[in-house]
Design a protein around this motif. Sequence first.
Motif, mmCIF file in Angstrom:
data_model
loop_
_atom_site.group_PDB
_atom_site.id
_atom_site.type_symbol
_atom_site.label_atom_id
_atom_site.label_comp_id
_atom_site.label_asym_id
_atom_site.label_seq_id
_atom_site.Cartn_x
_atom_site.Cartn_y
_atom_site.Cartn_z
ATOM 1 N N ILE A 1 0.845 -1.196 0.000
ATOM 2 C CA ILE A 1 0.000 0.000 0.000
ATOM 3 C C ILE A 1 0.881 1.246 0.000
ATOM 4 O O ILE A 1 0.641 2.218 -0.731
ATOM 5 C CB ILE A 1 -0.955 -0.006 1.207
ATOM 6 C CG1 ILE A 1 -2.010 -1.098 1.052
ATOM 7 C CG2 ILE A 1 -1.629 1.367 1.381
ATOM 8 C CD1 ILE A 1 -2.884 -1.297 2.274
ATOM 9 N N LEU A 2 1.934 1.228 0.810
ATOM 10 C CA LEU A 2 2.871 2.357 0.852
ATOM 11 C C LEU A 2 3.611 2.500 -0.473
ATOM 12 O O LEU A 2 3.880 3.625 -0.925
ATOM 13 C CB LEU A 2 3.861 2.160 1.998
ATOM 14 C CG LEU A 2 3.273 2.153 3.411
ATOM 15 C CD1 LEU A 2 4.334 1.748 4.421
ATOM 16 C CD2 LEU A 2 2.691 3.523 3.761
ATOM 17 N N ILE A 3 3.943 1.381 -1.099
ATOM 18 C CA ILE A 3 4.635 1.425 -2.384
ATOM 19 C C ILE A 3 3.734 2.055 -3.451
ATOM 20 O O ILE A 3 4.175 2.916 -4.227
ATOM 21 C CB ILE A 3 5.089 0.011 -2.802
ATOM 22 C CG1 ILE A 3 6.193 -0.491 -1.863
ATOM 23 C CG2 ILE A 3 5.576 0.001 -4.251
ATOM 24 C CD1 ILE A 3 6.590 -1.939 -2.078
ATOM 25 N N TYR B 1 6.834 9.588 5.038
ATOM 26 C CA TYR B 1 6.647 9.120 6.410
ATOM 27 C C TYR B 1 5.981 10.247 7.194
ATOM 28 O O TYR B 1 6.222 11.428 6.942
ATOM 29 C CB TYR B 1 7.974 8.720 7.054
ATOM 30 C CG TYR B 1 9.035 9.790 7.034
ATOM 31 C CD1 TYR B 1 9.153 10.721 8.076
ATOM 32 C CD2 TYR B 1 9.924 9.888 5.966
ATOM 33 C CE1 TYR B 1 10.128 11.710 8.049
ATOM 34 C CE2 TYR B 1 10.891 10.880 5.933
ATOM 35 C CZ TYR B 1 10.995 11.780 6.979
ATOM 36 O OH TYR B 1 11.952 12.769 6.950
ATOM 37 N N PRO B 2 5.105 9.929 8.134
ATOM 38 C CA PRO B 2 4.461 10.977 8.919
ATOM 39 C C PRO B 2 5.371 11.476 10.040
ATOM 40 O O PRO B 2 6.152 10.696 10.603
ATOM 41 C CB PRO B 2 3.223 10.275 9.491
ATOM 42 C CG PRO B 2 3.492 8.827 9.394
ATOM 43 C CD PRO B 2 4.564 8.602 8.393
ATOM 44 N N GLY B 3 5.280 12.774 10.331
ATOM 45 C CA GLY B 3 6.074 13.338 11.424
ATOM 46 C C GLY B 3 7.553 13.159 11.179
ATOM 47 O O GLY B 3 8.053 13.372 10.077
ATOM 48 N N GLU C 1 -2.698 13.888 6.091
ATOM 49 C CA GLU C 1 -3.603 13.879 4.948
ATOM 50 C C GLU C 1 -3.011 13.188 3.719
ATOM 51 O O GLU C 1 -3.727 12.660 2.874
ATOM 52 C CB GLU C 1 -3.996 15.312 4.578
ATOM 53 C CG GLU C 1 -4.867 16.014 5.614
ATOM 54 C CD GLU C 1 -4.111 16.473 6.848
ATOM 55 O OE1 GLU C 1 -2.842 16.481 6.800
ATOM 56 O OE2 GLU C 1 -4.753 16.801 7.859
ATOM 57 N N HIS C 2 -1.692 13.202 3.617
ATOM 58 C CA HIS C 2 -1.020 12.573 2.474
ATOM 59 C C HIS C 2 -1.364 11.089 2.375
ATOM 60 O O HIS C 2 -1.445 10.537 1.271
ATOM 61 C CB HIS C 2 0.500 12.750 2.621
ATOM 62 C CG HIS C 2 1.300 12.023 1.589
ATOM 63 N ND1 HIS C 2 1.596 12.559 0.354
ATOM 64 C CD2 HIS C 2 1.878 10.778 1.612
ATOM 65 C CE1 HIS C 2 2.320 11.701 -0.336
ATOM 66 N NE2 HIS C 2 2.500 10.606 0.402
ATOM 67 N N PHE C 3 -1.590 10.449 3.513
ATOM 68 C CA PHE C 3 -1.771 9.004 3.551
ATOM 69 C C PHE C 3 -3.237 8.587 3.407
ATOM 70 O O PHE C 3 -3.535 7.388 3.347
ATOM 71 C CB PHE C 3 -1.186 8.436 4.849
ATOM 72 C CG PHE C 3 0.289 8.678 4.985
ATOM 73 C CD1 PHE C 3 1.210 7.794 4.458
ATOM 74 C CD2 PHE C 3 0.760 9.822 5.618
ATOM 75 C CE1 PHE C 3 2.570 8.020 4.557
ATOM 76 C CE2 PHE C 3 2.119 10.066 5.739
ATOM 77 C CZ PHE C 3 3.029 9.170 5.197
ATOM 78 N N ALA D 1 -0.404 4.172 9.042
ATOM 79 C CA ALA D 1 0.929 4.695 8.736
ATOM 80 C C ALA D 1 1.530 5.430 9.930
ATOM 81 O O ALA D 1 2.749 5.442 10.107
ATOM 82 C CB ALA D 1 0.864 5.629 7.530
ATOM 83 N N GLY D 2 0.688 6.036 10.743
ATOM 84 C CA GLY D 2 1.187 6.802 11.872
ATOM 85 C C GLY D 2 1.215 6.061 13.185
ATOM 86 O O GLY D 2 1.568 6.638 14.222
ATOM 87 N N ALA D 3 0.874 4.778 13.168
ATOM 88 C CA ALA D 3 0.760 4.021 14.418
ATOM 89 C C ALA D 3 2.054 3.332 14.799
ATOM 90 O O ALA D 3 2.794 2.851 13.935
ATOM 91 C CB ALA D 3 -0.351 2.985 14.284
ATOM 92 N N ASN D 4 2.317 3.277 16.100
ATOM 93 C CA ASN D 4 3.344 2.401 16.623
ATOM 94 C C ASN D 4 2.765 0.999 16.674
ATOM 95 O O ASN D 4 1.804 0.730 17.415
ATOM 96 C CB ASN D 4 3.754 2.835 18.036
ATOM 97 C CG ASN D 4 5.023 3.655 18.042
ATOM 98 O OD1 ASN D 4 6.028 3.255 17.446
ATOM 99 N ND2 ASN D 4 4.988 4.796 18.687
#
Length: 289
Positions: free
Chosen positions: A166-168, A179-181, A243-245, A252-255
């Motif tokens: 999905i990221l690809i 990447y977020p943050g 918002e990008h994701f 994407a932003g989760a640990n």
Amino acid sequence: MHVFVTGATGWVGASVVQDLIAAGHRVTGLARCEEKGAALAATGAKVIPGTLDDLEILHNAASAADAVIHTAFNHDFSRFAENAQQDRRAIETLGDALRGSDRPLLVTSGLFGLTRGASELEVVSPASPRKSEAAARDLAERGVRVATVRLAPSVHGLGDHGFVPILIRLARESGVSAYPGDGSHCWSGVHRQDAARVYRLALEQGVTQSVYHAVADEAVPFKDIAQAIGRGLGLPVESRKREHFGWFAHMAGANMAVSSEYTRALLGWTPSGPGLLDDLALPGYYHAD
């Protein structure tokens, strides 16, 4: 041992089937279409046509088996809540078939909702959208021998069609591997063959615990994943806002990074497959999405 496997033609389930058969076990697998059923039969497994909505089929197959491994899940994220309830009904049906016996059931869940570095003893948040682990706990209270295998968010290998692809795809579409943050949050990873072995070892050792962690790379910084994807695609790597994701932002932003120390010691499990970043260095990985 005769094992009934749901999701037997899926990314994880197919490897579970292959690992069980290689170890000398008999397998009956659920397949939702003729083409996938033929591929499953070619492995030496017995095929039962059906879906997770065919509760009578699930009950009968579980009743005839020595153990059950449930890996099936509908990953259509546009209707995740409905799919989570479908999953719960299937788990309850499988558990009802095994209740009153000592025959074990392994169900599948993920790491979302767990704190970073969590052990197998930590209970997943009740707010977690996936209900498989809660369903397993309910069955345990009713006397079913049941445990949850928590999979890393990246169960990787060539042919992967999970979260990393999905990221690809997002990187290809947007022209940046993001990447977020600051990207310091982490994901765990496990090669699909190593994950499959956790299920088998847990069954062979009697399912003595309530939770197992199929996690090899315990904490891979998300920024490192983005950098590997950037190298693979020849794209810049940059921080982007949530918002990008899009719909994938919460993942994407989760640990999603936990310890598997207890699982390794208990099962004698030593992951031997390549790590996540090693897989992402392979050119073939970028043909898998």
